[in-house]
Design an enzyme around this catalytic site. Structure first.
Site, PDB file in Angstrom:
ATOM      1  N   HIS A  60      26.332 -27.475  -8.550  1.00  0.00           N
ATOM      2  CA  HIS A  60      26.739 -26.158  -8.873  1.00  0.00           C
ATOM      3  C   HIS A  60      25.601 -25.524  -7.754  1.00  0.00           C
ATOM      4  O   HIS A  60      24.315 -26.161  -7.734  1.00  0.00           O
ATOM      5  CB  HIS A  60      27.681 -25.923  -9.650  1.00  0.00           C
ATOM      6  CG  HIS A  60      26.351 -25.923 -10.672  1.00  0.00           C
ATOM      7  ND1 HIS A  60      25.049 -25.120 -10.785  1.00  0.00           N
ATOM      8  CD2 HIS A  60      26.507 -26.260 -11.839  1.00  0.00           C
ATOM      9  CE1 HIS A  60      25.080 -25.039 -11.593  1.00  0.00           C
ATOM     10  NE2 HIS A  60      25.508 -26.045 -12.299  1.00  0.00           N
TER      11      HIS A  60
ATOM     12  N   ASP B  28      24.484 -31.262 -13.342  1.00  0.00           N
ATOM     13  CA  ASP B  28      23.239 -32.137 -13.241  1.00  0.00           C
ATOM     14  C   ASP B  28      24.065 -32.948 -14.713  1.00  0.00           C
ATOM     15  O   ASP B  28      23.660 -33.989 -13.891  1.00  0.00           O
ATOM     16  CB  ASP B  28      22.058 -30.924 -14.056  1.00  0.00           C
ATOM     17  CG  ASP B  28      22.681 -30.771 -15.139  1.00  0.00           C
ATOM     18  OD1 ASP B  28      23.139 -30.508 -16.092  1.00  0.00           O
ATOM     19  OD2 ASP B  28      21.130 -29.764 -15.963  1.00  0.00           O
TER      20      ASP B  28
END
EC number: 3.1.3.-
Length: 456
Positions: free
Chosen positions: A73, A355
């Site tokens: 994102h 991540d």
């Protein structure tokens, strides 16, 4: 707002032109840079002039068959508050004449505000389609985050649609495969990328599936050995932290400033909040006891860089990653193999993730030198067909626009032996079906056995 944290120049976005030049670091050959502030600015990924990218580069006799995109994102508001300080004042509404700007931003907002009838897999249908709070909520996507992915989408559109005609003009919903975790920031990042990518963003053709696991392993997430690797990796992290007296001292100083016990401050993961201050050029918080400052930030960030270095050496994270990334890689090669058989579905797959999704995939592929996934990072698998030998298929792998195909563990020797500019699909398939398990060092030859190996 506030003090400039970075040498000031009259740069468009308040970040000095030096850091804005966006020198595309070659994730592999560049020596480990330990300037923590430089590293942090790369992580911010502040939108600037379009970057050079290697996506879609192939000799003319190759035909692009399918594309598989994994994104983190975009820029988000912190997930944690530094206790007893005012949280950074960032506006999460989308305003066309505010930096960072993107020509499609206004159209994006008006299109998203009409999307209430969008049919997404539950519980995605209850999420907002774009960020809209005047003071950001925790973890909310910012305007920067939206612009980062509008840019990603535009870049991929120029290459994959305009140049390579990946989708026909009358494309249909089943030519896309879209999947996101249940956070508004991942759904919204995926929508922004698609809005930049698709020539006509038609709500009737956009169906996002919900992925409950950040590893995208739905249905095959139970893997005790993977969890054991993770526990050992977390223990490694803990022991490294105990050895760093400067880090301990820094947390102590910061805790005094905000007047809480050191343990409580550390639990609030202050680097997360400080990165937001840095990326948005907002001065670090102060109390009457003093200010959190750049020196504190550098110590924590430097420790993070050290931790990544030791993580690579110790290989526990690699074990976690090989098992953690197997399901999503297996799904991807399945999709590629169907495309090689001439199936016209799912030519463009998009996974909107975190991540903690990208890191294990990068590590499993052998891209250990790759930088930690920055905001709006993109990892792309391209599937190609050689028109001169139509039954030969090849893959390219790109991370943030850099071709890393020959840095992967399953293809690093290939171009020494072969003049081909890509990696044979068989190499990737063999890696996912067999060599990933060999790399774990046991005798297991499949995912189930590797996950349940006794005596690890």
């Amino acid at each position: 707002m506030g003090v400039h944290l970075i040498p000031v120049s009259t740069a468009k976005n308040g970040v000095s032109s030096k850091s804005r030049k966006r020198i595309m670091p070659d994730p592999v050959t560049e020596p480990p840079v330990t300037d923590p502030v430089y590293e942090a600015l790369l992580y911010c990924n502040i939108p600037s002039v379009a970057e050079r990218s290697m996506e879609g580069h192939a000799p003319h006799h190759f035909k692009l068959v399918s594309v598989h995109v994994f994104i983190r994102h975009g820029d988000r508001y912190p997930l944690y508050v530094i206790p007893k300080t005012k949280r950074p004042e960032i506006d999460c509404t989308l305003v066309a004449n505010r930096k960072p700007y993107h020509p499609k931003l206004e159209a994006f907002v008006s299109h998203m505000s009409k999307g209430s009838g969008a049919s997404f897999e539950s519980p995605l249908n209850s999420l907002p389609l774009y960020p809209n709070h005047p003071l950001c909520e925790m973890g909310e996507l910012t305007q920067t985050g939206v612009v980062q992915h509008l840019q990603n989408g535009q870049l991929l559109r120029d290459i994959y649609l305009k140049k390579h005609k990946l989708l026909p003009n009358d494309w249909s919903a089943d030519q896309l495969y879209l999947e996101t975790t249940g956070k508004s920031r991942t759904l919204q990042s995926g929508l922004a990328l698609l809005y930049g990518f698709l020539p006509d963003f038609d709500w009737k053709k956009i169906y996002f599936r919900h992925q409950p696991s950040a590893l995208f392993c739905s249905g095959t997430c139970y893997c005790p050995v993977r969890n054991q690797y993770l526990e050992k990796e977390q223990r490694r992290q803990y022991l490294l932290r105990l050895k760093n007296s400067q880090l301990e001292k820094t947390y102590g100083e910061m805790a005094k400033i905000v007047d809480v016990p050191t343990k409580q401050l550390r639990a609030a993961n202050p680097i997360d909040s400080m990165l937001c201050h840095l990326c948005h050029n907002v001065s670090f918080p102060c109390t009457r006891n003093g200010c959190v400052d750049m020196e504190h930030f550098k110590v924590i960030k430097t420790h993070q860089i050290e931790d990544e270095r030791e993580r690579r050496e110790k290989k526990l994270y690699l074990g976690y990653s090989l098992l953690g990334a197997h399901p999503i890689l297996n799904q991807t090669i399945g999709r590629m193999q169907r495309a090689t058989e001439g199936r016209k579905e799912e030519l463009f797959a998009l996974y909107s993730a975190h991540d903690v999704t990208l890191s294990p995939v990068l590590s499993a592929l052998g891209l250990s030198e790759a930088r930690f996934p920055r905001f709006a990072a993109r990892l792309i698998f391209e599937l190609w067909q050689d028109r001169e030998k139509p039954n030969e298929h090849s893959v390219r792998i790109l991370y943030n626009g850099v071709d890393v195909t020959f840095h992967t563990s399953f293809c690093q020797d290939h171009h020494k032996r072969s003049p081909k500019p890509m990696c044979p699909l068989e190499n990737l398939v063999r890696f996912v079906k067999r060599d990933m398990f060999v790399a774990l060092g046991g005798s297991s030859t499949n995912y189930y056995d590797a996950c349940h190996r006794e005596g690890f």
